[in-house]
Design a protein around this motif. Structure first.
Motif, PDB file in Angstrom:
ATOM      1  N   SER A 100       3.371  11.618   8.934  1.00 58.32           N
ATOM      2  CA  SER A 100       2.022  11.360   9.427  1.00 58.32           C
ATOM      3  C   SER A 100       0.989  12.124   8.594  1.00 58.32           C
ATOM      4  O   SER A 100      -0.061  11.576   8.224  1.00 58.32           O
ATOM      5  CB  SER A 100       1.928  11.749  10.902  1.00 58.32           C
TER       6      SER A 100
ATOM      7  N   GLU B 106       0.669  10.457   5.226  1.00 59.53           N
ATOM      8  CA  GLU B 106      -0.090   9.208   5.357  1.00 59.53           C
ATOM      9  C   GLU B 106      -1.589   9.502   5.402  1.00 59.53           C
ATOM     10  O   GLU B 106      -2.384   8.841   4.732  1.00 59.53           O
ATOM     11  CB  GLU B 106       0.341   8.439   6.609  1.00 59.53           C
TER      12      GLU B 106
ATOM     13  N   VAL C 141       0.783   4.125   4.024  1.00 60.97           N
ATOM     14  CA  VAL C 141       1.494   3.765   5.244  1.00 60.97           C
ATOM     15  C   VAL C 141       2.974   3.717   4.896  1.00 60.97           C
ATOM     16  O   VAL C 141       3.378   3.023   3.963  1.00 60.97           O
ATOM     17  CB  VAL C 141       1.031   2.393   5.786  1.00 60.97           C
TER      18      VAL C 141
ATOM     19  N   ASP D 221       6.562   2.625   6.117  1.00 64.54           N
ATOM     20  CA  ASP D 221       7.271   1.775   7.071  1.00 64.54           C
ATOM     21  C   ASP D 221       8.580   2.436   7.486  1.00 64.54           C
ATOM     22  O   ASP D 221       9.182   3.187   6.718  1.00 64.54           O
ATOM     23  CB  ASP D 221       7.586   0.417   6.436  1.00 64.54           C
TER      24      ASP D 221
ATOM     25  N   LYS E  45       3.985   5.033  -3.485  1.00 69.22           N
ATOM     26  CA  LYS E  45       3.213   4.406  -2.405  1.00 69.22           C
ATOM     27  C   LYS E  45       1.725   4.353  -2.749  1.00 69.22           C
ATOM     28  O   LYS E  45       1.079   3.336  -2.528  1.00 69.22           O
ATOM     29  CB  LYS E  45       3.404   5.170  -1.082  1.00 69.22           C
TER      30      LYS E  45
ATOM     31  N   GLU F  10      -0.405   0.829  -3.213  1.00 66.08           N
ATOM     32  CA  GLU F  10      -1.420   0.509  -2.207  1.00 66.08           C
ATOM     33  C   GLU F  10      -2.836   0.596  -2.750  1.00 66.08           C
ATOM     34  O   GLU F  10      -3.790   0.366  -2.024  1.00 66.08           O
ATOM     35  CB  GLU F  10      -1.255   1.421  -0.987  1.00 66.08           C
TER      36      GLU F  10
END
Length: 89
Positions: free
Chosen positions: A51, A54, A60, A62, A84, A88
């Protein structure tokens, strides 16, 4: 595996804050083992760590991406974060 210094420092900052290891984060580097080696990193802390990553990196993660390989070392976690961020952006 190549990681950026900026990402490594960001991951270390999230680790320090999440696990409460600010006093020893200076000894942590890319080769530092994580899950199974850091007693502070249990399953609950793992969720908090993800968390925090992120939030910090605007990514994010998964559920399907949760693998042991990602959390093997600080370097493997940082490489995952870099991947990531790249995918993104």
């Amino acid at each position: 595996m190549t990681v950026t210094t900026e990402s490594l420092e960001g991951v270390k900052a999230v680790l320090a804050e999440t696990l409460g290891i600010e006093d020893r984060i200076g000894t942590v580097d890319e080769s530092t083992p994580l899950f199974g080696s850091m007693p502070e990193l249990d399953s609950l802390a793992l969720l908090d760590l993800v968390s925090g990553l992120e939030d910090r990196f605007g990514i994010v993660v998964d559920d399907a991406e949760f693998t042991g390989d990602i959390f093997e070392t600080v370097g493997s976690l940082t490489a995952f974060v870099d991947t990531k961020v790249d995918s993104e952006s």
